[in-house]
Design a protein around this motif. Structure first.
Motif, PDB file in Angstrom:
ATOM      1  N   SER A   1      15.560  -4.028  11.295  1.00 43.80           N
ATOM      2  CA  SER A   1      16.453  -3.722  10.399  1.00 43.80           C
ATOM      3  C   SER A   1      17.845  -4.718   9.575  1.00 43.80           C
ATOM      4  CB  SER A   1      17.499  -2.632  11.177  1.00 43.80           C
ATOM      5  OG  SER A   1      17.933  -2.374  12.711  1.00 43.80           O
ATOM      6  N   LEU A   2      16.806  -5.505   8.890  1.00 47.74           N
ATOM      7  CA  LEU A   2      17.749  -6.376   8.397  1.00 47.74           C
ATOM      8  C   LEU A   2      17.580  -6.548   6.839  1.00 47.74           C
ATOM      9  CD1 LEU A   2      16.713  -9.260  11.145  1.00 47.74           C
ATOM     10  CD2 LEU A   2      19.122  -8.185  10.629  1.00 47.74           C
ATOM     11  N   SER A   3      19.107  -6.995   6.168  1.00 46.35           N
ATOM     12  CA  SER A   3      18.728  -7.330   4.968  1.00 46.35           C
ATOM     13  C   SER A   3      17.966  -7.131   4.112  1.00 46.35           C
ATOM     14  CB  SER A   3      19.988  -7.759   4.400  1.00 46.35           C
ATOM     15  OG  SER A   3      21.426  -6.342   5.024  1.00 46.35           O
ATOM     16  N   ARG A   4      17.820  -8.524   3.646  1.00 45.06           N
ATOM     17  CA  ARG A   4      17.210  -9.375   3.061  1.00 45.06           C
ATOM     18  C   ARG A   4      15.099  -8.769   3.327  1.00 45.06           C
ATOM     19  NH1 ARG A   4      17.117 -14.934  -0.345  1.00 45.06           N
ATOM     20  NH2 ARG A   4      18.696 -15.367   1.438  1.00 45.06           N
ATOM     21  N   PRO A   5      15.197  -8.999   4.432  1.00 43.79           N
ATOM     22  CA  PRO A   5      13.329  -7.797   4.867  1.00 43.79           C
ATOM     23  C   PRO A   5      13.257  -6.943   3.985  1.00 43.79           C
ATOM     24  CG  PRO A   5      14.656  -8.671   6.166  1.00 43.79           C
ATOM     25  CD  PRO A   5      15.121  -9.235   5.945  1.00 43.79           C
ATOM     26  N   LEU A   6      14.146  -5.446   4.079  1.00 45.49           N
ATOM     27  CA  LEU A   6      14.457  -4.403   3.739  1.00 45.49           C
ATOM     28  C   LEU A   6      14.701  -4.709   2.387  1.00 45.49           C
ATOM     29  CD1 LEU A   6      16.080  -2.428   7.156  1.00 45.49           C
ATOM     30  CD2 LEU A   6      13.308  -3.420   6.029  1.00 45.49           C
ATOM     31  N   TYR A   7      15.110  -5.472   1.173  1.00 40.00           N
ATOM     32  CA  TYR A   7      15.017  -5.289  -0.090  1.00 40.00           C
ATOM     33  C   TYR A   7      14.019  -5.677  -0.698  1.00 40.00           C
ATOM     34  CZ  TYR A   7      20.385  -6.783   0.896  1.00 40.00           C
ATOM     35  OH  TYR A   7      21.498  -6.946   1.060  1.00 40.00           O
ATOM     36  N   GLU A   8      12.891  -6.645   0.050  1.00 38.34           N
ATOM     37  CA  GLU A   8      11.873  -6.629   0.164  1.00 38.34           C
ATOM     38  C   GLU A   8      11.153  -5.388   0.277  1.00 38.34           C
ATOM     39  OE1 GLU A   8       8.263  -9.333  -0.773  1.00 38.34           O
ATOM     40  OE2 GLU A   8       9.626  -9.057  -1.634  1.00 38.34           O
ATOM     41  N   CYS A   9      10.735  -4.838   0.921  1.00 39.18           N
ATOM     42  CA  CYS A   9      10.636  -3.569   1.299  1.00 39.18           C
ATOM     43  C   CYS A   9      11.178  -2.811   0.398  1.00 39.18           C
ATOM     44  CB  CYS A   9      10.708  -2.911   3.330  1.00 39.18           C
ATOM     45  SG  CYS A   9       9.579  -2.085   3.636  1.00 39.18           S
ATOM     46  N   ILE A  10      11.895  -2.223   0.066  1.00 39.70           N
ATOM     47  CA  ILE A  10      12.226  -1.362  -0.966  1.00 39.70           C
ATOM     48  C   ILE A  10      11.412  -1.680  -1.927  1.00 39.70           C
ATOM     49  CG2 ILE A  10      14.153  -0.439  -2.724  1.00 39.70           C
ATOM     50  CD1 ILE A  10      15.700  -0.578   0.572  1.00 39.70           C
ATOM     51  N   LEU A  11      11.527  -3.126  -1.995  1.00 37.48           N
ATOM     52  CA  LEU A  11      11.659  -3.575  -3.857  1.00 37.48           C
ATOM     53  C   LEU A  11      10.429  -3.423  -3.773  1.00 37.48           C
ATOM     54  CD1 LEU A  11      14.341  -4.906  -4.774  1.00 37.48           C
ATOM     55  CD2 LEU A  11      13.880  -2.950  -5.809  1.00 37.48           C
ATOM     56  N   THR A  12       9.427  -3.193  -2.777  1.00 32.21           N
ATOM     57  CA  THR A  12       7.523  -3.864  -3.054  1.00 32.21           C
ATOM     58  C   THR A  12       6.592  -2.808  -2.626  1.00 32.21           C
ATOM     59  OG1 THR A  12       7.363  -5.416  -1.249  1.00 32.21           O
ATOM     60  CG2 THR A  12       8.047  -6.270  -3.164  1.00 32.21           C
ATOM     61  N   GLY A  13       7.455  -1.989  -1.531  1.00 32.58           N
ATOM     62  CA  GLY A  13       6.652  -1.326  -0.534  1.00 32.58           C
ATOM     63  C   GLY A  13       5.657  -1.818   0.359  1.00 32.58           C
ATOM     64  N   VAL A  14       6.094  -3.345   0.512  1.00 31.79           N
ATOM     65  CA  VAL A  14       5.122  -3.849   1.673  1.00 31.79           C
ATOM     66  C   VAL A  14       6.275  -4.511   3.104  1.00 31.79           C
ATOM     67  CG1 VAL A  14       4.383  -5.477   2.014  1.00 31.79           C
ATOM     68  CG2 VAL A  14       4.073  -4.955   0.418  1.00 31.79           C
ATOM     69  N   THR A  15       5.873  -3.990   4.201  1.00 29.07           N
ATOM     70  CA  THR A  15       6.290  -3.963   5.706  1.00 29.07           C
ATOM     71  C   THR A  15       7.217  -5.518   6.021  1.00 29.07           C
ATOM     72  OG1 THR A  15       5.015  -4.348   7.036  1.00 29.07           O
ATOM     73  CG2 THR A  15       5.645  -1.916   6.903  1.00 29.07           C
ATOM     74  N   PRO A  16       7.672  -6.016   6.337  1.00 26.75           N
ATOM     75  CA  PRO A  16       8.373  -7.197   6.660  1.00 26.75           C
ATOM     76  C   PRO A  16       8.130  -8.200   7.324  1.00 26.75           C
ATOM     77  CG  PRO A  16      10.072  -6.058   6.715  1.00 26.75           C
ATOM     78  CD  PRO A  16       9.244  -4.777   6.452  1.00 26.75           C
ATOM     79  N   VAL A  17       6.926  -7.921   8.021  1.00 27.14           N
ATOM     80  CA  VAL A  17       5.709  -8.746   9.005  1.00 27.14           C
ATOM     81  C   VAL A  17       4.857  -8.689   8.433  1.00 27.14           C
ATOM     82  CG1 VAL A  17       7.039  -7.798  10.798  1.00 27.14           C
ATOM     83  CG2 VAL A  17       4.748  -6.691  10.082  1.00 27.14           C
ATOM     84  N   LEU A  18       4.578  -7.785   7.497  1.00 25.96           N
ATOM     85  CA  LEU A  18       3.407  -8.454   6.546  1.00 25.96           C
ATOM     86  C   LEU A  18       3.780  -9.261   5.393  1.00 25.96           C
ATOM     87  CD1 LEU A  18       1.424  -4.961   6.054  1.00 25.96           C
ATOM     88  CD2 LEU A  18       0.651  -7.244   7.021  1.00 25.96           C
ATOM     89  N   SER A  19       4.704  -9.053   4.686  1.00 26.06           N
ATOM     90  CA  SER A  19       5.561  -9.895   3.450  1.00 26.06           C
ATOM     91  C   SER A  19       6.660 -10.844   3.716  1.00 26.06           C
ATOM     92  CB  SER A  19       6.724  -9.309   2.578  1.00 26.06           C
ATOM     93  OG  SER A  19       7.953  -9.289   4.037  1.00 26.06           O
TER      94      SER A  19
END
Length: 265
Positions: free
Chosen positions: A43-61
């Motif tokens: 639950s951190l910012s940059r990983p979740l910007y990526e999740c919101i905007l690409t639909g990909v979870t942090p561990v996969l992105s």
């Protein structure tokens, strides 16, 4: 349909529910609905910007912490919209520019962006966590009025900043949520009257240790307000990974992301 995505950084669900009286009034008037999302981990910012905007979870992105300072390797809402001939814009923290435009962020070059070849074609990007939310929303509205973007991201930081300084259970944190609600009261009615579809959500929440990153409910439970004629306003259980695809559905652009069909009319 033109769409605006507002990501209120660090806003916990309960605080959003209890403190954002204007947004709740819009919901009570039948113009919107509040849903609860559980953010992905960490639950951190940059990983979740990526999740919101690409639909990909942090561990996969691979964007698994805030210091992965490279371009995204995924397809974001910005990419899908630009490739469909639509116009994109963002008023956001500089990490968003680093994910989808250029990295590392060079303020003189990147703070104000106008380049139709980039994923985020028009942008105002800031790098001070205390940059006033009032200024950031004005930046966003200036982009909207000047460029008429089909997709606009608005991403203020003051709620998160207050949480890191004072913690979840503080008047400072709650009052920053109230300030954001008040700012939105200046703009949301106009956006809706002009036919925009609007989502107001958060990347993650906040804890009483003045941080986030783990699995506590207060860190993971975030709001998702939806407003506009394209939304069903019915019962739904949206996932954070479905935000990208749902916005693409609103924009009517081709994509290969999951979306929450129950949200849409």
């Amino acid at each position: 349909m033109k769409s605006i995505l507002v990501v209120l950084d660090g806003l916990n669900f309960q605080v959003a529910r209890d403190a954002m009286g204007y947004l709740q009034a819009q919901c009570a008037a039948g113009r919107g609905r509040l849903y609860q999302l559980e953010c992905e981990l960490p639950s951190l910012s940059r990983p979740l910007y990526e999740c919101i905007l690409t639909g990909v979870t942090p561990v996969l992105s691979g964007i698994v912490h805030n210091h992965v300072d490279r371009l995204s390797t995924g397809q974001s809402i910005f990419h899908y919209a630009r490739d469909a001939g639509l116009t994109t814009a963002a008023a956001a923290y500089h990490w968003v520019s680093e994910l989808y435009n250029r990295t590392p962020f060079d303020p003189a070059r990147d703070r104000h962006t106008d380049d139709k070849s980039l994923a985020i074609q028009h942008g105002h990007f800031y790098y001070d966590d205390a940059y006033p939310d009032s200024h950031l929303f004005d930046d966003a509205e200036s982009l909207r009025l000047k460029h008429h973007p089909d997709f606009l991201l608005i991403h203020p930081m003051n709620i998160d900043d207050a949480g890191h300084k004072f913690g979840l259970d503080s008047m400072q944190y709650r009052n920053k949520a109230r300030v954001a609600d008040g700012i939105l009261s200046h703009y949301l009615g106009t956006w809706l009257d002009e036919g925009y579809q609007v989502i107001v959500t958060a990347d993650h929440g906040m804890n009483n240790d003045r941080s986030h990153g783990g699995i506590l409910a207060e860190e993971r439970q975030v709001p998702m307000f939806v407003f506009g004629s394209a939304f069903s306003l019915q019962q739904a259980e949206p996932l954070q990974t479905e935000l990208c695809g749902t916005v693409c559905q609103l924009l009517n652009v081709s994509h290969d992301k999951p979306h929450c069909a129950d949200l849409l009319a």
